[in-house]
Design a protein around this motif. Sequence first.
Motif, PDB file in Angstrom:
ATOM      1  N   LYS A 207      46.872  56.156 -24.742  1.00  0.00           N
ATOM      2  CA  LYS A 207      48.062  55.575 -25.387  1.00  0.00           C
ATOM      3  C   LYS A 207      49.035  56.719 -25.609  1.00  0.00           C
ATOM      4  O   LYS A 207      48.805  57.597 -26.430  1.00  0.00           O
ATOM      5  N   MET A 208      50.129  56.704 -24.833  1.00  0.00           N
ATOM      6  CA  MET A 208      51.043  57.847 -24.880  1.00  0.00           C
ATOM      7  C   MET A 208      52.429  57.388 -24.466  1.00  0.00           C
ATOM      8  O   MET A 208      52.594  56.339 -23.862  1.00  0.00           O
ATOM      9  N   SER A 209      53.419  58.216 -24.797  1.00  0.00           N
ATOM     10  CA  SER A 209      54.784  57.895 -24.344  1.00  0.00           C
ATOM     11  C   SER A 209      54.938  58.317 -22.882  1.00  0.00           C
ATOM     12  O   SER A 209      55.784  57.812 -22.167  1.00  0.00           O
ATOM     13  N   GLY A 210      54.122  59.262 -22.449  1.00  0.00           N
ATOM     14  CA  GLY A 210      54.167  59.742 -21.076  1.00  0.00           C
ATOM     15  C   GLY A 210      53.360  61.025 -21.004  1.00  0.00           C
ATOM     16  O   GLY A 210      52.969  61.570 -22.039  1.00  0.00           O
ATOM     17  N   ILE A 211      53.121  61.534 -19.800  1.00  0.00           N
ATOM     18  CA  ILE A 211      52.221  62.691 -19.681  1.00  0.00           C
ATOM     19  C   ILE A 211      52.856  63.985 -20.171  1.00  0.00           C
ATOM     20  O   ILE A 211      52.190  65.004 -20.264  1.00  0.00           O
ATOM     21  N   GLU A 212      54.159  63.958 -20.493  1.00  0.00           N
ATOM     22  CA  GLU A 212      54.783  65.169 -21.038  1.00  0.00           C
ATOM     23  C   GLU A 212      54.653  65.227 -22.563  1.00  0.00           C
ATOM     24  O   GLU A 212      55.068  66.196 -23.198  1.00  0.00           O
ATOM     25  N   GLN A 213      54.075  64.175 -23.147  1.00  0.00           N
ATOM     26  CA  GLN A 213      53.902  64.177 -24.603  1.00  0.00           C
ATOM     27  C   GLN A 213      52.955  65.305 -25.022  1.00  0.00           C
ATOM     28  O   GLN A 213      51.972  65.596 -24.340  1.00  0.00           O
ATOM     29  N   MET A 214      53.275  65.962 -26.153  1.00  0.00           N
ATOM     30  CA  MET A 214      52.404  67.015 -26.673  1.00  0.00           C
ATOM     31  C   MET A 214      51.117  66.392 -27.198  1.00  0.00           C
ATOM     32  O   MET A 214      51.146  65.387 -27.899  1.00  0.00           O
ATOM     33  N   VAL A 215      49.998  67.030 -26.890  1.00  0.00           N
ATOM     34  CA  VAL A 215      48.706  66.482 -27.296  1.00  0.00           C
ATOM     35  C   VAL A 215      48.572  66.440 -28.822  1.00  0.00           C
ATOM     36  O   VAL A 215      47.932  65.565 -29.380  1.00  0.00           O
ATOM     37  N   VAL A 216      49.246  67.382 -29.500  1.00  0.00           N
ATOM     38  CA  VAL A 216      49.145  67.453 -30.955  1.00  0.00           C
ATOM     39  C   VAL A 216      49.660  66.170 -31.616  1.00  0.00           C
ATOM     40  O   VAL A 216      49.243  65.803 -32.709  1.00  0.00           O
ATOM     41  N   SER A 217      50.549  65.455 -30.919  1.00  0.00           N
ATOM     42  CA  SER A 217      51.139  64.255 -31.522  1.00  0.00           C
ATOM     43  C   SER A 217      50.367  62.971 -31.197  1.00  0.00           C
ATOM     44  O   SER A 217      50.794  61.876 -31.548  1.00  0.00           O
ATOM     45  N   LEU A 218      49.236  63.094 -30.513  1.00  0.00           N
ATOM     46  CA  LEU A 218      48.418  61.913 -30.197  1.00  0.00           C
ATOM     47  C   LEU A 218      47.463  61.607 -31.350  1.00  0.00           C
ATOM     48  O   LEU A 218      47.148  62.473 -32.156  1.00  0.00           O
ATOM     49  N   SER A 219      46.951  60.380 -31.370  1.00  0.00           N
ATOM     50  CA  SER A 219      45.906  60.027 -32.345  1.00  0.00           C
ATOM     51  C   SER A 219      44.608  60.750 -31.981  1.00  0.00           C
ATOM     52  O   SER A 219      44.431  61.199 -30.846  1.00  0.00           O
ATOM     53  N   GLY A 220      43.697  60.822 -32.967  1.00  0.00           N
ATOM     54  CA  GLY A 220      42.416  61.501 -32.743  1.00  0.00           C
ATOM     55  C   GLY A 220      41.672  60.994 -31.523  1.00  0.00           C
ATOM     56  O   GLY A 220      41.145  61.769 -30.724  1.00  0.00           O
ATOM     57  N   GLY A 221      41.617  59.668 -31.366  1.00  0.00           N
ATOM     58  CA  GLY A 221      40.901  59.082 -30.232  1.00  0.00           C
ATOM     59  C   GLY A 221      41.516  59.483 -28.904  1.00  0.00           C
ATOM     60  O   GLY A 221      40.817  59.775 -27.931  1.00  0.00           O
ATOM     61  N   ASN A 222      42.853  59.523 -28.866  1.00  0.00           N
ATOM     62  CA  ASN A 222      43.524  59.897 -27.622  1.00  0.00           C
ATOM     63  C   ASN A 222      43.427  61.393 -27.356  1.00  0.00           C
ATOM     64  O   ASN A 222      43.331  61.813 -26.205  1.00  0.00           O
ATOM     65  N   GLN A 223      43.411  62.197 -28.419  1.00  0.00           N
ATOM     66  CA  GLN A 223      43.173  63.627 -28.231  1.00  0.00           C
ATOM     67  C   GLN A 223      41.797  63.841 -27.602  1.00  0.00           C
ATOM     68  O   GLN A 223      41.637  64.637 -26.672  1.00  0.00           O
ATOM     69  N   GLN A 224      40.832  63.106 -28.121  1.00  0.00           N
ATOM     70  CA  GLN A 224      39.476  63.246 -27.593  1.00  0.00           C
ATOM     71  C   GLN A 224      39.426  62.845 -26.122  1.00  0.00           C
ATOM     72  O   GLN A 224      38.754  63.479 -25.312  1.00  0.00           O
ATOM     73  N   LYS A 225      40.167  61.795 -25.758  1.00  0.00           N
ATOM     74  CA  LYS A 225      40.189  61.376 -24.351  1.00  0.00           C
ATOM     75  C   LYS A 225      40.805  62.454 -23.464  1.00  0.00           C
ATOM     76  O   LYS A 225      40.385  62.636 -22.323  1.00  0.00           O
ATOM     77  N   VAL A 226      41.802  63.163 -23.988  1.00  0.00           N
ATOM     78  CA  VAL A 226      42.423  64.234 -23.205  1.00  0.00           C
ATOM     79  C   VAL A 226      41.397  65.343 -22.945  1.00  0.00           C
ATOM     80  O   VAL A 226      41.305  65.878 -21.840  1.00  0.00           O
ATOM     81  N   VAL A 227      40.607  65.677 -23.975  1.00  0.00           N
ATOM     82  CA  VAL A 227      39.600  66.724 -23.813  1.00  0.00           C
ATOM     83  C   VAL A 227      38.554  66.291 -22.782  1.00  0.00           C
ATOM     84  O   VAL A 227      38.124  67.078 -21.929  1.00  0.00           O
ATOM     85  N   ILE A 228      38.144  65.029 -22.859  1.00  0.00           N
ATOM     86  CA  ILE A 228      37.159  64.514 -21.894  1.00  0.00           C
ATOM     87  C   ILE A 228      37.763  64.519 -20.491  1.00  0.00           C
ATOM     88  O   ILE A 228      37.112  64.899 -19.512  1.00  0.00           O
ATOM     89  N   ALA A 229      39.040  64.145 -20.399  1.00  0.00           N
ATOM     90  CA  ALA A 229      39.728  64.159 -19.101  1.00  0.00           C
ATOM     91  C   ALA A 229      39.749  65.570 -18.528  1.00  0.00           C
ATOM     92  O   ALA A 229      39.498  65.777 -17.340  1.00  0.00           O
ATOM     93  N   LYS A 230      40.029  66.551 -19.389  1.00  0.00           N
ATOM     94  CA  LYS A 230      40.077  67.949 -18.937  1.00  0.00           C
ATOM     95  C   LYS A 230      38.720  68.354 -18.354  1.00  0.00           C
ATOM     96  O   LYS A 230      38.642  69.015 -17.322  1.00  0.00           O
ATOM     97  N   CYS A 231      37.642  67.937 -19.021  1.00  0.00           N
ATOM     98  CA  CYS A 231      36.292  68.259 -18.518  1.00  0.00           C
ATOM     99  C   CYS A 231      36.007  67.526 -17.210  1.00  0.00           C
ATOM    100  O   CYS A 231      35.490  68.112 -16.262  1.00  0.00           O
ATOM    101  N   LEU A 232      36.325  66.236 -17.163  1.00  0.00           N
ATOM    102  CA  LEU A 232      36.013  65.444 -15.964  1.00  0.00           C
ATOM    103  C   LEU A 232      36.871  65.860 -14.768  1.00  0.00           C
ATOM    104  O   LEU A 232      36.459  65.698 -13.618  1.00  0.00           O
ATOM    105  N   ALA A 233      38.062  66.410 -15.047  1.00  0.00           N
ATOM    106  CA  ALA A 233      38.962  66.817 -13.961  1.00  0.00           C
ATOM    107  C   ALA A 233      38.305  67.876 -13.082  1.00  0.00           C
ATOM    108  O   ALA A 233      38.567  67.959 -11.887  1.00  0.00           O
ATOM    109  N   SER A 234      37.415  68.680 -13.670  1.00  0.00           N
ATOM    110  CA  SER A 234      36.756  69.724 -12.887  1.00  0.00           C
ATOM    111  C   SER A 234      35.564  69.172 -12.095  1.00  0.00           C
ATOM    112  O   SER A 234      34.831  69.926 -11.476  1.00  0.00           O
ATOM    113  N   GLU A 235      35.389  67.854 -12.134  1.00  0.00           N
ATOM    114  CA  GLU A 235      34.309  67.170 -11.401  1.00  0.00           C
ATOM    115  C   GLU A 235      32.949  67.793 -11.671  1.00  0.00           C
ATOM    116  O   GLU A 235      32.278  68.274 -10.745  1.00  0.00           O
TER     117      GLU A 235
END
Length: 200
Positions: A122-150
């Motif tokens: 849930k975001m305004s767009g991919i340029e949104q700062m992660v600090v301004s996301l909700s806790g759940g969405n911040q966590q998804k970004v961290v998981i995405a960062k890990c999964l991106a490295s396959e």
Amino acid sequence: SHNKFYDISFGVYEGDIVGICGLLGAGKTEIARAIFGLDTYDSGKIFLYGKEIQKPTPQLMIKNRVAFLTEERKLEGFVPLLSIRENITLSIMKKFSNKTGVVHIENQKKFAEQFAKRMTLKMSGIEQMVVSLSGGNQQKVVIAKCLASEPKLFLLDEPTRGVDIFAKSEIYKILRQAADNGTTIMIFSSELEELLENCS
């Protein structure tokens, strides 16, 4: 690390979701940290894809396609003042850079956008700062960062602590998809019900 755990033995297989459950302070975080090479251990062996890892270090484990999501997402998980696009692609910038280190922004954007969609961010767009996301969405970004490295093996320590119920179920859906695609997942958690629901 001394006297944190002993007599621990298990095997995990490709595409498994394995849960390690324990109360806070029971030693499960230390097991995860020892596997990833952040903490030392006195004796025992770690085998990865049939080969013994002599002295695990985070660098060596990352090279062997192991990812680790720590409990401390604020400290270690994301860079608050970077955008979603930058955070998701932090671990794989080589993919989007040429030999001189110039980043191909369009490719990076496309990749981040696909990932954000897959993560139902849930975001305004991919340029949104992660600090301004909700806790759940911040966590998804961290998981995405890990999964991106396959990763082939993905260790997660308390991946849904402090996350609302809806985001929890979305995070587990994402982890199940990753397991279906062959990533082996180990979840270290104090939430027994969640593990029973999601582990293979």
